[in-house]
Design an enzyme around this catalytic site. Structure first.
Site, short mmCIF file in Angstrom:
data_model
loop_
_atom_site.label_atom_id
_atom_site.label_comp_id
_atom_site.label_asym_id
_atom_site.label_seq_id
_atom_site.Cartn_x
_atom_site.Cartn_y
_atom_site.Cartn_z
CD GLN A 202 31.03 18.68 -29.51
OE1 GLN A 202 30.73 19.69 -28.90
NE2 GLN A 202 31.15 17.50 -28.91
CG ASP A 243 25.08 10.87 -29.90
OD1 ASP A 243 24.69 12.05 -30.00
OD2 ASP A 243 26.23 10.49 -30.18
O1 MRU Z 1 30.25 14.16 -28.32
P1 MRU Z 1 30.03 14.10 -29.81
O2 MRU Z 1 30.68 15.22 -30.53
O3 MRU Z 1 30.37 12.74 -30.38
O4 MRU Z 1 28.47 14.28 -29.95
C1 MRU Z 1 27.90 14.23 -31.21
C2 MRU Z 1 26.46 14.52 -31.22
O5 MRU Z 1 25.80 14.66 -30.21
C3 MRU Z 1 25.80 14.53 -32.57
O6 MRU Z 1 24.75 15.44 -32.59
C4 MRU Z 1 25.26 13.13 -32.85
O7 MRU Z 1 26.25 12.18 -32.71
C5 MRU Z 1 24.66 13.04 -34.19
S1 MRU Z 1 25.90 12.95 -35.41
C6 MRU Z 1 25.25 12.70 -36.93
#
Ligand code: MRU
Length: 353
Positions: A202, A243
């Protein structure tokens, strides 16, 4: 200090358009900025599961839009039957990803609106209007968070971030990257170091793309270079999203966040978290939180090419927990919580009332 022109974020991750849900397909980034359209809530559930849309606030709003589609799809003639159809859709949407609390928050909010409505047409309309409002409120919350957070960053700071907590993880503007955008808007010169964020990348696919797209100075490092960058004095501050945040200040975020926080403590680098109040789970304790485990192939290969022997055992958790003692401050849309978090988080929620 010279005032900069407005740092806009032109990426809009999710939108409701003519009774369809339109999303950026994040699996195609950074090679292609492509949009997908859904009219079936099951396709929205699948999009959440397969990371077409990801990031806690973005999946919260996607869940709400998913229920809006389910309401439109329902042939129910009575309120009771409509609620039954919505409960079924809620279950399908809820089971897609277990760790980000925003999903449960978004679904619950829509179900409450549905329960309060008096008949089928008014319930359908109020669900759509509420989901659209949630999308707009997400951007507003991120901008407010940005204003509070910008005060913590100084001219010439180099800020490390992990995963993607940007416009692409929200409806727009971003949480951690929203604070970075807001800091730039005050005229401060800043640079960003983004970690690649193995195994789903990501950081390199999304954060690097998004910041470059909006003209923000960003350098990419492998996850394994965090200690190097900190020990060489290349980083002044760290900011990440979340999250789920517990009432005690325990922060669940992308796998690897914990080790970055530990290294930041070792090097006396402030470690900040930015998240809206919809990311807080005031009820659970750490042992209640389910950490999503993802498929082995994310770890045993890169871009579809095998990089590990067949049959190897794999541990692939998507998130980890950073304890409150490693966190300098938690930035929200109503203010900044500082340790001790049990008290400061409680105060933030009182402020909201
Ligand atoms: O697995 P993902 O890409 O959904 O994980 C996203 C994250 O860990 C982000 O850092 C988190 O959701 C914060 S988003 C504003």
């Amino acid at each position: 200090m010279k005032q900069q022109t407005k740092v806009h974020s032109s990426l809009r991750t999710i939108e409701w358009k003519n009774n369809t849900v339109v999303m950026i397909d994040q699996t195609k980034l950074p090679n292609k900025l492509a949009y997908v359209k859904f009219t079936d809530y099951k396709d929205v559930a699948n999009a959440i599961r397969t990371l077409v849309v990801r990031g806690a606030p973005a999946i919260g709003v996607s869940g709400a839009f998913g229920l809006a589609l389910a309401a439109l799809q329902s042939k129910a003639k009575t309120k009771e039957k409509l609620l039954e159809d919505l409960e079924k859709a809620k279950k399908v949407l809820f089971e897609t990803r277990p760790t980000a609390i925003n999903l449960a928050w978004g679904l619950e909010k829509i179900m409450n609106v549905a329960k309060e409505g008096k008949d089928v047409p008014t319930i359908k309309e109020s669900i759509i209007q509420t989901a659209k409002k949630m999308a707009e409120e997400d951007i507003e919350a991120n901008k407010k968070m940005g204003k509070y957070g910008a005060e913590l960053f100084e001219n010439n700071d180099t800020i490390m971030t992990h995963c993607n907590a940007g416009a692409l993880a929200t409806v727009g503007y971003g949480t951690a990257l929203g604070v970075i955008r807001a800091t730039k808007e005050t005229g401060k010169q800043i640079k960003v170091i983004a970690t690649e964020t193995r195994p789903v990348m990501q950081g390199s696919r999304l954060t690097a793309f998004e910041l470059k797209h909006d003209g923000i100075d960003v350098s990419l490092i492998p996850d394994t270079a965090v200690g190097y960058a900190m020990s060489k004095g290349l980083v002044n501050k760290v900011i990440v999203g979340a999250d789920r945040i517990l009432r005690t200040g325990h922060v669940y975020n992308k796998i690897g966040t914990y080790q970055i926080a530990l290294m930041a403590q070792q090097h006396k680098i402030p470690f900040y978290v930015a998240a809206p109040l919809s990311t807080f789970d005031l009820k659970s304790d750490p042992e209640d939180v389910i950490i999503e485990q993802r498929k082995a192939s994310e770890v045993t290969g890169v871009a579809g090419k095998k990089t590990a022997p067949d049959g190897i055992g794999v541990i692939n958790p998507a998130f980890d927990m950073t304890p409150p003692e490693l966190i300098t401050g938690i930035i929200t849309e109503v203010g900044i919580a500082k340790p001790p978090y049990a008290e400061s988080i409680k105060k933030l929620f009182e402020l909201r009332l």
